[in-house]
Design a protein around this motif. Structure first.
Motif: not given
Length: 237
Positions: A39-61
């Motif tokens: 989770m930290i890596g997804v945010n630190a490396l900027g991958y979060y913005q490239n995820l699909s809405p479904v991916g962002k939903f589950y990452i946000d959980l």
């Protein structure tokens, strides 16, 4: 919707893996810690913005503390049941392990958002909305409450403590649990229309817990009074 999904995901996962969690708890802790790093890596490396809405939903959980809050809710509700069935007994046997995992997940949330909000709280508090500022302060209090609860959830630590001292320390769980609700409500209050459904769901969950907790307290007091009365009657007899 997030909390409902979080409760379903957490509840089903821990019910299905209860035996494995009890047997291989360390492996589960390491696995969830790996999720934290992800989770930290997804945010630190900027991958979060490239995820699909479904991916962002589950990452946000995970990163927004929904999963950790859901686990805390399950753990707290286990403690208010006066009678246990197969479902509640299953969760009860892994209550300590669930608490440890919930604390690890909560650390994810605080690391990801603390980098921004905790820093601004001390460096630029005037630029923070009042609700966010108070929520950040509550987060710091929550961390202080969570650390002793987290440490004493480990069996190796619990065994070295007196039962009375351990139970007394565990009472910190009550203000901790209530402060989570206040923290969430402060953030939701910044956009009530958008978060109306979530506000209702969280409130229903917490009100239900308070009612059940008071019910258990009253029942325990009544049983204590009955036992004392029976003891006095035997002495007189």
């Amino acid at each position: 919707m997030n909390l409902i999904t979080g409760l379903l995901v957490s509840g089903i996962f821990f019910y299905l893996t209860s035996d494995l969690l009890k047997k291989y708890s360390l492996a589960f802790y390491v696995g969830f810690y790996a999720v934290i790093l992800l989770m930290i890596g997804v945010n630190a490396l900027g991958y979060y913005q490239n995820l699909s809405p479904v991916g962002k939903f589950y990452i946000d959980l995970f990163q927004r503390g929904v999963i950790s809050t859901s686990i805390f809710i399950i753990v707290m509700f286990i403690g208010v049941f006066t009678k246990h069935n197969k479902l509640s007994r299953t969760y009860f046997t892994i209550r300590g392990e669930m608490s440890i995992i919930a604390c690890l997940m909560a650390l994810t949330h605080n690391i990801i958002f603390g980098v921004v909000y905790f820093v601004n709280l001390f460096k630029n508090p005037s630029f923070m909305p009042v609700q966010v500022k108070i929520a950040a302060i509550i987060s710091l209090i929550l961390i202080c409450l969570m650390i002793p609860l987290f440490v004493t959830s480990f069996k190796c630590v619990r065994k070295k403590m007196k039962a009375k001292s351990w139970k007394k320390l565990q009472r910190l769980a009550y203000p901790f649990f209530i402060l989570i609700y206040i923290h969430v409500m402060l953030l939701f209050s910044m956009n009530v229309d958008k978060n109306k459904f979530s506000i209702i769901v969280y409130t229903l969950v917490y009100v239900s817990y308070v009612v059940l907790r008071l019910r258990k307290y009253i029942i325990s007091k009544m049983k204590l009074s009955e036992n004392m009365a029976m003891a006095k009657a035997k002495v007189k007899a």
